[in-house]
Design an enzyme around this catalytic site. Structure first.
Site, PDB file in Angstrom:
ATOM      1  N   SER A 159      -1.947  -4.027 -17.239  1.00 24.25           N
ATOM      2  CA  SER A 159      -1.675  -2.774 -16.659  1.00 24.25           C
ATOM      3  C   SER A 159      -0.122  -2.463 -16.520  1.00 24.25           C
ATOM      4  O   SER A 159       0.035  -1.090 -16.227  1.00 24.25           O
ATOM      5  CB  SER A 159      -2.226  -2.645 -15.297  1.00 24.25           C
ATOM      6  N   LYS A 197       2.180  -3.920  -9.217  1.00 22.96           N
ATOM      7  CA  LYS A 197       1.894  -2.335  -9.558  1.00 22.96           C
ATOM      8  C   LYS A 197       3.197  -1.563  -8.961  1.00 22.96           C
ATOM      9  O   LYS A 197       4.157  -2.381  -7.984  1.00 22.96           O
ATOM     10  CB  LYS A 197       0.837  -1.688  -8.648  1.00 22.96           C
TER      11      LYS A 197
END
EC number: 3.4.21.88
Length: 239
Positions: A159, A197
């Protein structure tokens, strides 16, 4: 793979049904896992149902059926009151307290290299529990670190590929609990799952933003996310 909280809830339901034949209430599950609200229990039950471990029986209150247990069934994972998980935790064994990363250790006389502990894996994808291995250290250039305490995590997932972070990379993290918008952080969600993230703020909420258009930005209330450190470096091995 189940997270520790998912396993704890599954075993709690299993043991309660063995004892009384009746599943525990949501309040009992919340208290047993030391969660702040029943919404966390709903998420855990949904995850267990999606993975085929439990089934909800229609038209019956509190009706749950345990279909299977993990292959590595471990009764020691039954929830204990007051258990507070960390971003770094064991996989299937008895949880061990995790000390703060030790001060970096110079490994060369000239001080140009520092030994940093590899503490486990971190998800760059759908959050998973970080898994404490701490079986080895890695040596990094001293000028990569700067001040503070540091640890390393192995990346699982894709991701963050547009930020140059790939599956199998090792990220170097400066230990800390604060972040600025745009920082890439280790974030602990709901005291249960860890992910790598980009940190953003959306009003009063916190956004965990992927660097891959295949993944959606996830928005959480500020009480659901704890920053565990910021990215300061990356190591990639070519085989």
């Amino acid at each position: 793979m189940l997270t520790r909280k998912q396993q704890e809830l599954l075993l709690f339901i299993h043991e309660r049904m063995k004892e009384s034949g009746v599943p525990p209430s949501f309040d009992e599950m919340k208290d047993a896992l030391d969660l702040a609200s029943k919404s966390g229990i709903h998420r855990l039950i949904t995850a267990l149902e999606e993975r085929g471990f439990i089934r909800r029986l229609p038209n019956r209150a509190r009706a749950l059926e345990v279909i299977k247990l993990p292959e590595a069934y471990n009764p020691s994972l039954q929830p204990r009151r007051g258990f507070s998980p960390s971003v770094i935790e064991g996989s299937l064994g008895k949880p061990q307290p995790v000390a703060a990363p030790a001060a970096p250790k110079p490994v060369a006389d000239n001080g140009n290299s520092i030994s940093v502990p590899v503490m486990g894996r971190i998800a760059a994808g759908v959050p998973i529990s970080a898994i404490q291995n701490n079986t080895h250290d890695i040596v990094v250039p001293a000028d990569m670190l700067g001040s503070g305490e540091h640890y390393a995590l192995e990346v699982k997932g894709d991701s963050m590929i547009d930020a140059g972070i790939f599956d199998g990379d090792t990220v170097i993290i400066r230990n800390g609990s604060t972040a600025s918008p745009g920082d890439i952080v280790v974030a602990l969600v709901d005291d249960e799952e860890a992910t790598l993230k980009r940190f953003r703020r959306k009003g009063a909420s916190i956004a965990l933003e992927a660097a891959n258009p295949a993944y959606e930005t996830r928005i959480f209330g500020p009480d659901r996310v704890k920053v565990q450190g910021k990215l300061v470096g990356l190591i990639r091995r070519y085989h």
